[in-house]
Design a protein around this motif. Structure first.
Motif, mmCIF file in Angstrom:
data_model
loop_
_atom_site.group_PDB
_atom_site.id
_atom_site.type_symbol
_atom_site.label_atom_id
_atom_site.label_comp_id
_atom_site.label_asym_id
_atom_site.label_seq_id
_atom_site.Cartn_x
_atom_site.Cartn_y
_atom_site.Cartn_z
ATOM 1 N N LEU B 61 0.841 -1.199 0.000
ATOM 2 C CA LEU B 61 0.000 0.000 0.000
ATOM 3 C C LEU B 61 0.876 1.250 0.000
ATOM 4 C CD1 LEU B 61 -2.538 -1.261 2.700
ATOM 5 C CD2 LEU B 61 -2.888 -1.210 0.224
ATOM 6 N N GLY B 62 2.006 1.163 -0.708
ATOM 7 C CA GLY B 62 2.895 2.311 -0.834
ATOM 8 C C GLY B 62 3.773 2.565 0.379
ATOM 9 N N LYS B 63 3.749 1.659 1.368
ATOM 10 C CA LYS B 63 4.541 1.887 2.578
ATOM 11 C C LYS B 63 5.509 0.730 2.814
ATOM 12 C CE LYS B 63 1.116 4.597 5.151
ATOM 13 N NZ LYS B 63 -0.203 4.386 4.511
ATOM 14 N N ASP B 64 6.541 1.032 3.599
ATOM 15 C CA ASP B 64 7.528 0.017 3.949
ATOM 16 C C ASP B 64 7.146 -0.619 5.294
ATOM 17 O OD1 ASP B 64 9.696 -1.393 4.958
ATOM 18 O OD2 ASP B 64 11.180 -0.001 4.136
ATOM 19 N N PRO B 65 6.911 -1.938 5.308
ATOM 20 C CA PRO B 65 6.460 -2.571 6.554
ATOM 21 C C PRO B 65 7.464 -2.485 7.699
ATOM 22 C CG PRO B 65 6.930 -4.219 4.876
ATOM 23 C CD PRO B 65 6.992 -2.884 4.201
ATOM 24 N N SER B 66 8.754 -2.261 7.394
ATOM 25 C CA SER B 66 9.725 -2.128 8.483
ATOM 26 C C SER B 66 9.540 -0.806 9.216
ATOM 27 C CB SER B 66 11.153 -2.195 7.944
ATOM 28 O OG SER B 66 11.320 -3.372 7.214
ATOM 29 N N ILE B 67 8.901 0.153 8.548
ATOM 30 C CA ILE B 67 8.761 1.485 9.139
ATOM 31 C C ILE B 67 7.326 1.746 9.583
ATOM 32 C CG2 ILE B 67 8.992 3.963 8.679
ATOM 33 C CD1 ILE B 67 11.048 3.085 6.448
ATOM 34 N N ASP B 68 6.373 1.395 8.713
ATOM 35 C CA ASP B 68 4.975 1.764 8.961
ATOM 36 C C ASP B 68 4.098 0.569 9.286
ATOM 37 O OD1 ASP B 68 5.040 4.553 8.671
ATOM 38 O OD2 ASP B 68 5.250 4.339 6.499
ATOM 39 N N GLY B 77 -6.502 -7.408 5.857
ATOM 40 C CA GLY B 77 -7.346 -8.387 6.532
ATOM 41 C C GLY B 77 -6.593 -9.701 6.506
ATOM 42 N N VAL B 78 -6.181 -10.160 7.675
ATOM 43 C CA VAL B 78 -5.325 -11.336 7.722
ATOM 44 C C VAL B 78 -6.108 -12.543 8.223
ATOM 45 C CG1 VAL B 78 -3.274 -12.355 8.768
ATOM 46 C CG2 VAL B 78 -3.244 -9.964 8.055
ATOM 47 N N VAL B 79 -6.094 -13.599 7.438
ATOM 48 C CA VAL B 79 -6.723 -14.852 7.849
ATOM 49 C C VAL B 79 -5.615 -15.886 7.990
ATOM 50 C CG1 VAL B 79 -8.401 -16.629 7.255
ATOM 51 C CG2 VAL B 79 -8.818 -14.243 6.619
ATOM 52 N N ASN B 149 -12.376 -4.468 9.079
ATOM 53 C CA ASN B 149 -11.869 -3.118 8.809
ATOM 54 C C ASN B 149 -11.982 -2.734 7.334
ATOM 55 O OD1 ASN B 149 -9.998 -5.132 8.246
ATOM 56 N ND2 ASN B 149 -8.256 -3.767 8.442
ATOM 57 N N ASP B 150 -12.814 -3.457 6.570
ATOM 58 C CA ASP B 150 -12.877 -3.232 5.117
ATOM 59 C C ASP B 150 -11.473 -3.161 4.531
ATOM 60 O OD1 ASP B 150 -15.556 -3.317 4.775
ATOM 61 O OD2 ASP B 150 -15.859 -1.148 4.896
ATOM 62 N N PRO B 151 -10.722 -4.233 4.630
ATOM 63 C CA PRO B 151 -9.303 -4.175 4.259
ATOM 64 C C PRO B 151 -9.091 -3.901 2.766
ATOM 65 C CG PRO B 151 -9.987 -6.445 4.624
ATOM 66 C CD PRO B 151 -11.116 -5.585 5.084
ATOM 67 N N SER B 152 -7.991 -3.235 2.472
ATOM 68 C CA SER B 152 -7.620 -3.019 1.074
ATOM 69 C C SER B 152 -7.087 -4.310 0.468
ATOM 70 C CB SER B 152 -6.540 -1.936 0.972
ATOM 71 O OG SER B 152 -6.986 -0.756 1.575
ATOM 72 N N ILE B 153 -6.436 -5.120 1.290
ATOM 73 C CA ILE B 153 -5.933 -6.416 0.828
ATOM 74 C C ILE B 153 -6.374 -7.476 1.828
ATOM 75 C CG2 ILE B 153 -3.883 -7.770 0.226
ATOM 76 C CD1 ILE B 153 -2.347 -5.135 -0.070
ATOM 77 N N VAL B 154 -6.938 -8.564 1.324
ATOM 78 C CA VAL B 154 -7.303 -9.680 2.195
ATOM 79 C C VAL B 154 -6.289 -10.795 1.972
ATOM 80 C CG1 VAL B 154 -9.101 -11.311 2.875
ATOM 81 C CG2 VAL B 154 -9.731 -9.084 1.945
ATOM 82 N N MET B 155 -5.670 -11.254 3.062
ATOM 83 C CA MET B 155 -4.625 -12.269 2.948
ATOM 84 C C MET B 155 -5.086 -13.558 3.586
ATOM 85 S SD MET B 155 -1.364 -9.865 3.400
ATOM 86 C CE MET B 155 -0.614 -11.225 4.104
ATOM 87 N N GLU B 180 -15.550 -10.989 -6.477
ATOM 88 C CA GLU B 180 -16.482 -10.281 -7.363
ATOM 89 C C GLU B 180 -16.703 -8.847 -6.905
ATOM 90 O OE1 GLU B 180 -19.496 -13.605 -9.194
ATOM 91 O OE2 GLU B 180 -19.890 -12.870 -7.175
ATOM 92 N N ASP B 181 -16.640 -8.642 -5.601
ATOM 93 C CA ASP B 181 -16.821 -7.295 -5.066
ATOM 94 C C ASP B 181 -15.588 -6.419 -5.256
ATOM 95 O OD1 ASP B 181 -19.354 -7.836 -4.326
ATOM 96 O OD2 ASP B 181 -18.929 -8.196 -2.216
ATOM 97 N N GLY B 182 -14.556 -6.983 -5.852
ATOM 98 C CA GLY B 182 -13.389 -6.154 -6.187
ATOM 99 C C GLY B 182 -12.291 -6.149 -5.159
ATOM 100 N N ALA B 183 -12.366 -7.038 -4.155
ATOM 101 C CA ALA B 183 -11.308 -7.077 -3.147
ATOM 102 C C ALA B 183 -10.011 -7.599 -3.760
ATOM 103 C CB ALA B 183 -11.727 -7.977 -1.989
ATOM 104 N N THR B 184 -8.905 -7.123 -3.244
ATOM 105 C CA THR B 184 -7.613 -7.672 -3.630
ATOM 106 C C THR B 184 -7.310 -8.834 -2.690
ATOM 107 O OG1 THR B 184 -6.881 -5.480 -4.283
ATOM 108 C CG2 THR B 184 -5.162 -7.140 -3.944
ATOM 109 N N LEU B 185 -7.091 -10.008 -3.266
ATOM 110 C CA LEU B 185 -6.863 -11.194 -2.435
ATOM 111 C C LEU B 185 -5.459 -11.721 -2.655
ATOM 112 C CD1 LEU B 185 -10.112 -13.327 -3.117
ATOM 113 C CD2 LEU B 185 -9.765 -11.604 -1.354
ATOM 114 N N VAL B 186 -4.829 -12.148 -1.569
ATOM 115 C CA VAL B 186 -3.577 -12.898 -1.668
ATOM 116 C C VAL B 186 -3.831 -14.215 -0.947
ATOM 117 C CG1 VAL B 186 -1.111 -12.965 -1.174
ATOM 118 C CG2 VAL B 186 -2.225 -10.775 -1.634
#
Lengths: 278, 305
Positions: B61-68, B77-79, B149-155, B180-186
């Motif tokens: 999401l444009g950020k570095d996980p080591s910092i933000d 959204g983590v499963v 949290n209506d995640p931008s990415i669902v993992m 179908e609802d347009g979620a980004t899934l990993v």
């Protein structure tokens, strides 16, 4: 009904708020979890003081009062002498329970801490939250203890203002240390029984709980000196009924507990974060 | 949404993720496929900002996980692989408490919980202790929790591992609706059918590296033929018979229990084998799947991997 296309939730997410008070959310969760065990918490909270006071307080107390006479324990009734020690011991045991079990569960049993750490929370906030909830539980336990003492006629109303804070303070410091130790536990088979048998029991027995520490032979008095329970008991006796205590010793006992608590919490915070990101 | 360059995670000498590159676009459903120990979960945890990378670049999401870390996790959204709801609390309480960890206010959470319970088909379990739920229900609760949290990415880390077929199909249906609802899934999985159903694009990982990348269909086109014939001659004879039919079909894999012959026309290939006077104990002609791609790329089936 759709889930993914409603971005409203994203707008409500508040990272800064979690950064400020995330530990309180963790504490709220822990208290809700404890509430599920309310019967055990209340039974333990009431049963513990009633049993101790009825057996040792009244039973042993009548022997002590009879044999030592009015000047025996600095001129105070045995129950008054016993109260600060029992309350501090109950607080420390309660804090230990609420620091150890949730931490073992969070890291090992249901791994709930890993779920919490995948939100906006940090490991340090999780440690803080567990401790805050433990202190809430301890406040409840010691308040009940005090009420039972009061019902036995052992203490005056005003003593609530000294006995409860000292006990809660001792519980918080001890809880922080237990939190740090449990956060390092790789498995759960030894730590609880070791803590109970080798730490809690000797501490309870050799900390001047039932008689002044100076009564013991010098060879085992050191157990009392390193025991946070003894330091808490001395402070409690000094504050609640004015047991004479030199001011340097007040300072040492207070600093000893503060140091234990703050080092414990700092180590716990670090270890929580490490373990949840390793 | 996600960009990784030479992303690496080492534990001392052991390199769990070995310099991988990939990116995930908004609305995409991205799969990470591989056997146990391939580095899937390690990769997922690095994307989830719960595991720090050893080296390489990672932007989520444009950020570095080591910092933000917290700011990134707030929109994920983590499963996890293992359900880790609080078993003492009720279904609704679990959703409520988890929502709090994102700083979500009660006014938002109250209607959101109803919505999530409907999505997870758990409305009548709202006040049930999590302890009392079936495996499939617990899984759906964990997924619902990941959406609070209506995640931008669902993992989703192995979302259907350990579930019975019926529970898996219910879950796939729910995940497909998210998509179908347009979620980004990993999604990580070692079920090929799951990857084929849910993923637009996937990478195959083996021993910490990405060994192939593409859509399920393109991977099958690239690494397998159209059809495959599976023949069994009994475990003792597969080896010798394989040598005698090695000229039939495009390619062959000899497994301990069966021989796989890849070809465009499966039936014709089977005829050719039988025409040599060989009578397989059992035979099966089927379309090639990701399982075959995986076998080709790693030399192992997923079950023994």
């Amino acid at each position: 009904m759709s889930i993914g296309t409603q971005p409203t939730g994203r707008l409500h997410v508040d990272v800064r708020r979690v950064g400020r008070i995330g530990a309180l959310y963790v504490a709220e969760y822990r208290l809700r979890n404890m509430w599920k065990w309310k019967r055990a918490v209340i039974t333990d909270g009431l049963g513990n003081p009633v049993l101790y006071l009825a057996s040792i307080g009244l039973g042993v107390g009548s022997l002590v009062n009879a044999s030592l006479g009015p000047q025996g324990l600095g001129g105070v009734p045995y129950l008054l002498f016993l109260a600060p020690a029992l309350m501090a011991a109950a607080a420390m045991q309660g804090a230990m329970t609420e620091a150890m079990f949730p931490t073992l569960a969070g890291f090992l049993w249901d791994k709930g801490f890993f779920a919490m750490r995948s939100t906006a929370l940090t490991g340090g906030q999780i440690a803080d939250g567990v401790l805050i909830a433990a202190v809430c539980r301890v406040t409840f336990t010691t308040a009940v203890y005090w009420l039972v003492l009061r019902a036995f006629g052992a203490v005056e109303w005003a003593s609530a203002l000294t006995l409860i804070p000292v006990a809660v303070f001792a519980g918080a410091c001890w809880g922080a240390l237990m939190l740090a130790i449990t956060a390092h536990a790789k498995n759960d088979d030894a730590i609880i029984s070791i803590a109970m048998r080798l730490v809690i029991m000797p501490m309870f027995l050799f900390s001047g709980t039932f008689y002044p520490l100076s009564t013991l032979p010098i060879s085992v008095q050191w157990i009392g000196w390193i025991s946070p329970l003894w330091h808490a008991t001395e402070l409690g006796r000094w504050l609640s009924y004015g047991m004479p205590l030199p001011s340097w010793q007040v300072a040492v006992s207070f600093c000893y507990l503060v140091l234990m608590g703050s080092v414990g919490l700092l180590v716990a915070r670090r270890r929580f974060e490490q373990r949840l990101t390793a | 949404m996600i960009t990784a360059r030479t992303l690496t995670k080492a534990y001392g000498e052991f390199i769990a993720v070995d310099g991988i590159d990939f990116s995930v676009a908004p609305g995409e459903s991205f799969g990470v496929l591989g056997p146990n120990g391939a580095g899937k979960s390690t990769t997922m945890r690095m994307i989830g900002a719960t595991l720090l990378r050893t080296s390489g670049e990672l932007s989520i999401l444009g950020k570095d996980p080591s910092i933000d870390g917290p700011a990134i996790r707030a929109h994920l959204g983590v499963v996890p692989q293992q359900d880790n709801n609080d078993t003492e609390l009720t279904v609704a309480e679990n959703l409520y408490i988890y929502g709090k960890y994102f700083g979500l206010p009660r006014s938002y959470l109250t209607p959101k919980i109803d919505e999530l319970l409907a999505f997870a088909q758990l409305e009548d379990k709202r006040d049930a202790k999590v302890d009392s739920l079936s495996g499939g229900m617990k899984r759906r609760l964990t997924i619902a929790r990941g959406l609070v949290n209506d995640p931008s990415i669902v993992m989703l880390d192995e979302p259907t591992t350990g579930l019975d077929p019926q529970a898996r199909h219910i879950l796939w249906d729910r995940l497909f609706r998210l998509k179908e609802d347009g979620a980004t899934l990993v999604i990580t999985t070692h079920y090929m059918d799951e990857a084929e159903q849910l993923c637009d694009r996937l990478v195959v990982m083996d021993r910490g590296r990405i060994v192939a990348e593409g859509s399920p269909a393109s991977l099958i086109r690239q690494y397998a033929s159209r059809e495959v014939v599976e023949v069994r001659f009994g475990s003792g004879r597969n080896g010798e018979i394989a040598a005698s039919i090695s000229d039939i079909g495009d390619r062959m894999e000899v497994l301990p229990d069966r021989i796989l012959v890849y070809a465009d026309q499966g039936e014709a290939t089977l005829q050719a084998i039988v025409a040599r006077g060989l009578m397989p104990l059992t035979s099966l002609v089927r379309r090639c799947s990701l399982e075959d791609v995986f076998l080709r790329l790693t030399g192992r089936t997923l079950e023994d991997a």
